[in-house]
Enzyme design. Structure first.
Site, PDB file in Angstrom:
ATOM      1  CE  LYS A 285      -4.477  -1.366   1.792  1.00  0.00           C
ATOM      2  NZ  LYS A 285      -5.493  -1.085   2.818  1.00  0.00           N
TER       3      LYS A 285
ATOM      4  CE  LYS B 136      -5.843  -8.919  -1.951  1.00  0.00           C
ATOM      5  NZ  LYS B 136      -5.550  -8.355  -0.640  1.00  0.00           N
TER       6      LYS B 136
ATOM      7  CE  LYS C 248     -13.141  -4.056   0.556  1.00  0.00           C
ATOM      8  NZ  LYS C 248     -12.906  -3.715   1.952  1.00  0.00           N
TER       9      LYS C 248
HETATM   10  P1  TYM Z   1     -10.535  -6.148   4.058  1.00  0.00           P
HETATM   11  O1  TYM Z   1     -11.545  -5.093   4.336  1.00  0.00           O
HETATM   12  O2  TYM Z   1      -9.508  -5.875   3.023  1.00  0.00           O
HETATM   13  O3  TYM Z   1     -11.247  -7.494   3.648  1.00  0.00           O
HETATM   14  C1  TYM Z   1     -12.308  -8.048   4.423  1.00  0.00           C
HETATM   15  C2  TYM Z   1     -12.194  -9.561   4.445  1.00  0.00           C
HETATM   16  O4  TYM Z   1     -12.244 -10.079   3.117  1.00  0.00           O
HETATM   17  C3  TYM Z   1     -11.136 -10.952   2.899  1.00  0.00           C
HETATM   18  N1  TYM Z   1     -10.723 -10.857   1.490  1.00  0.00           N
HETATM   19  C4  TYM Z   1     -10.598 -11.905   0.656  1.00  0.00           C
HETATM   20  N2  TYM Z   1     -10.797 -13.228   0.851  1.00  0.00           N
HETATM   21  C5  TYM Z   1     -10.602 -14.048  -0.220  1.00  0.00           C
HETATM   22  N3  TYM Z   1     -10.222 -13.610  -1.451  1.00  0.00           N
HETATM   23  C6  TYM Z   1     -10.020 -12.283  -1.673  1.00  0.00           C
HETATM   24  N4  TYM Z   1      -9.669 -11.853  -2.889  1.00  0.00           N
HETATM   25  C7  TYM Z   1     -10.202 -11.367  -0.598  1.00  0.00           C
HETATM   26  N5  TYM Z   1     -10.097 -10.016  -0.473  1.00  0.00           N
HETATM   27  C8  TYM Z   1     -10.413  -9.730   0.795  1.00  0.00           C
HETATM   28  C9  TYM Z   1     -10.046 -10.432   3.835  1.00  0.00           C
HETATM   29  O5  TYM Z   1      -9.073 -11.418   4.117  1.00  0.00           O
HETATM   30  C10 TYM Z   1     -10.847 -10.044   5.046  1.00  0.00           C
HETATM   31  O6  TYM Z   1     -11.085 -11.161   5.876  1.00  0.00           O
HETATM   32  N6  TYM Z   1      -7.292  -5.683   7.828  1.00  0.00           N
HETATM   33  C11 TYM Z   1      -8.594  -6.213   7.471  1.00  0.00           C
HETATM   34  C12 TYM Z   1      -9.732  -5.634   8.276  1.00  0.00           C
HETATM   35  C13 TYM Z   1      -9.573  -5.754   9.772  1.00  0.00           C
HETATM   36  C14 TYM Z   1      -9.710  -6.948  10.533  1.00  0.00           C
HETATM   37  C15 TYM Z   1      -9.536  -6.556  11.890  1.00  0.00           C
HETATM   38  C16 TYM Z   1      -9.947  -8.280  10.191  1.00  0.00           C
HETATM   39  C17 TYM Z   1      -9.332  -4.725  10.645  1.00  0.00           C
HETATM   40  N7  TYM Z   1      -9.313  -5.220  11.932  1.00  0.00           N
HETATM   41  C18 TYM Z   1      -9.592  -7.491  12.923  1.00  0.00           C
HETATM   42  C19 TYM Z   1     -10.015  -9.218  11.234  1.00  0.00           C
HETATM   43  C20 TYM Z   1      -9.831  -8.813  12.585  1.00  0.00           C
HETATM   44  C21 TYM Z   1      -8.845  -5.877   6.005  1.00  0.00           C
HETATM   45  O7  TYM Z   1      -8.271  -4.962   5.455  1.00  0.00           O
HETATM   46  O8  TYM Z   1      -9.814  -6.600   5.427  1.00  0.00           O
END
Ligand code: TYM
Length: 346
Positions: free
Chosen positions: A115, A207, A210
């Protein structure tokens, strides 16, 4: 050993379109875990602003992720659904963790490197400290299990490192305050199912994300039936027929990805998909996949749109969830303050 009551926590950032990866990699598992666990699901708006967010759009996205949770089947009455910034324990505990974690740990995070890009000096300080806030999200509730997609594995390892270091650094004080040999649990990641890493529809080695500039790379939860069908029709594939065994998907990332998506949507294994479609061409498989995707995602998109038409109701869900989250986190944070040696009013 100190015993910890099982509790599930996970978070999703309100940044741009929620897509099939978020749904199959995370939200489907959030829904399933409700049967067996107490669950806390958080819209992590404080994480979102580690990169610039337009304020009006941010508010809309917070509501949209909340709507997606509810539309997908999360019950905000039995479980807790809220947005992070409404519960100050997250920020307070994150500060303490900033003083436990090391800069070197943060610098090693691949998400930070991706990022921040080449201009690391110009990234926000929040982006560097991002994993420390994530550890705080989880540990403010002493959560024992965290369902996520594969891309969050490294952050969850760091969460364990922070918990472990806190438990070690403050071991004497933790024991003296009657908390036994550990204040925080070593949280288990739950990275399960055939869809822990959904790939871009345009490039099976990238991957689904978004932030991909091409909307054809992903299926958004708000896409209508025509858009879903068109994106699957245009998805990149190779020229061969589908294999009969999962072994045959090796070295064929696009085929592997589409079979994985079918399996996850149908709730079956990749091998079961190949039992059905092995030997068939993509021209036959893609329409079947499009039908399945429309059948599974269509009602969620429709319900999201219905919920989004009443933002007041969504805000009520978040306010109610925040009060309940705060009631769990507050005594845990008070305990941390005692262990650290802060003076607090009762
Ligand atoms: P975020 O918002 O990017 O994504 C949310 C969830 O979706 C999963 N994910 C995917 N799984 C499979 N294939 C993909 N292409 C894919 N893209 C996204 C992510 O693994 C995630 O589970 N840092 C985290 C948010 C967060 C969080 C937390 C998660 C903040 N605090 C505490 C768990 C516990 C994030 O950016 O997810």
């Amino acid at each position: 050993m100190t015993e910890f009551q099982p509790r599930v926590f996970s978070g999703v950032q309100p940044t741009g379109n929620l897509h099939l990866g978020n749904y199959l990699g995370a939200i489907v598992n959030f829904v399933a875990l409700q049967e067996s666990h107490d669950c806390i699901y958080c819209v992590v708006d404080m994480h979102a602003i580690t990169v610039w967010q337009d304020p009006t759009e941010l508010s809309r996205q917070i509501r949209e992720v909340t709507a997606a949770f509810v539309a997908a089947g999360i019950d905000p009455v039995k479980h807790v659904v809220f947005n992070q910034s409404q519960v100050s324990a997250h920020a307070e505990l994150a500060w303490i963790f900033n003083c436990v974690a090391r800069i070197g740990w943060m610098n090693r995070m691949t998400q930070f490197k991706d990022k921040a890009g080449k201009d690391k000096e110009n990234a926000s300080l929040g982006l560097l400290a991002y994993p420390s806030l994530m550890a705080a999200d989880i540990l403010a509730y002493k959560a024992t299990h965290v369902p996520v997609g594969e891309d969050q594995k490294q952050h969850l390892e760091l969460t364990r490192d922070i918990a472990q270091k806190f438990n070690n650094d403050y071991a004497a004080s933790i024991a003296a305050h009657g908390y036994g040999d550990a204040y925080f649990p070593l949280t288990e990641p739950l990275i399960t199912g055939p869809a822990t890493r959904i790939m871009s529809l345009r490039d099976g080695t990238k991957k689904m994300s978004k932030s991909d500039p091409s909307d054809y790379s992903r299926i958004n939860l708000t896409d209508d039936a025509d858009a879903i069908a068109q994106k699957i029709r245009k998805a990149k594939t190779d020229a061969d027929a589908l294999p009969s065994e999962t072994e045959g998907l090796k070295g064929r990332p696009e085929a592997d990805n589409l079979v994985g998506i079918y399996a996850a949507l149908a709730g079956i294994s990749k091998q079961q998909v190949l039992d059905q479609f092995g030997g068939q061409q993509f021209s036959a498989f893609k329409p079947a996949l499009a039908d399945l995707a429309v059948q599974k995602l269509g009602p969620i998109g429709a319900e999201m749109r219905r919920l989004m038409a009443d933002p007041g109701h969504i805000d009520q869900i978040l306010a109610n969830g925040a009060l309940r989250a705060d009631a769990i986190a507050r005594p845990i944070l008070d305990g941390v303050k005692d262990v650290v040696g802060f003076i607090r009013r009762n």
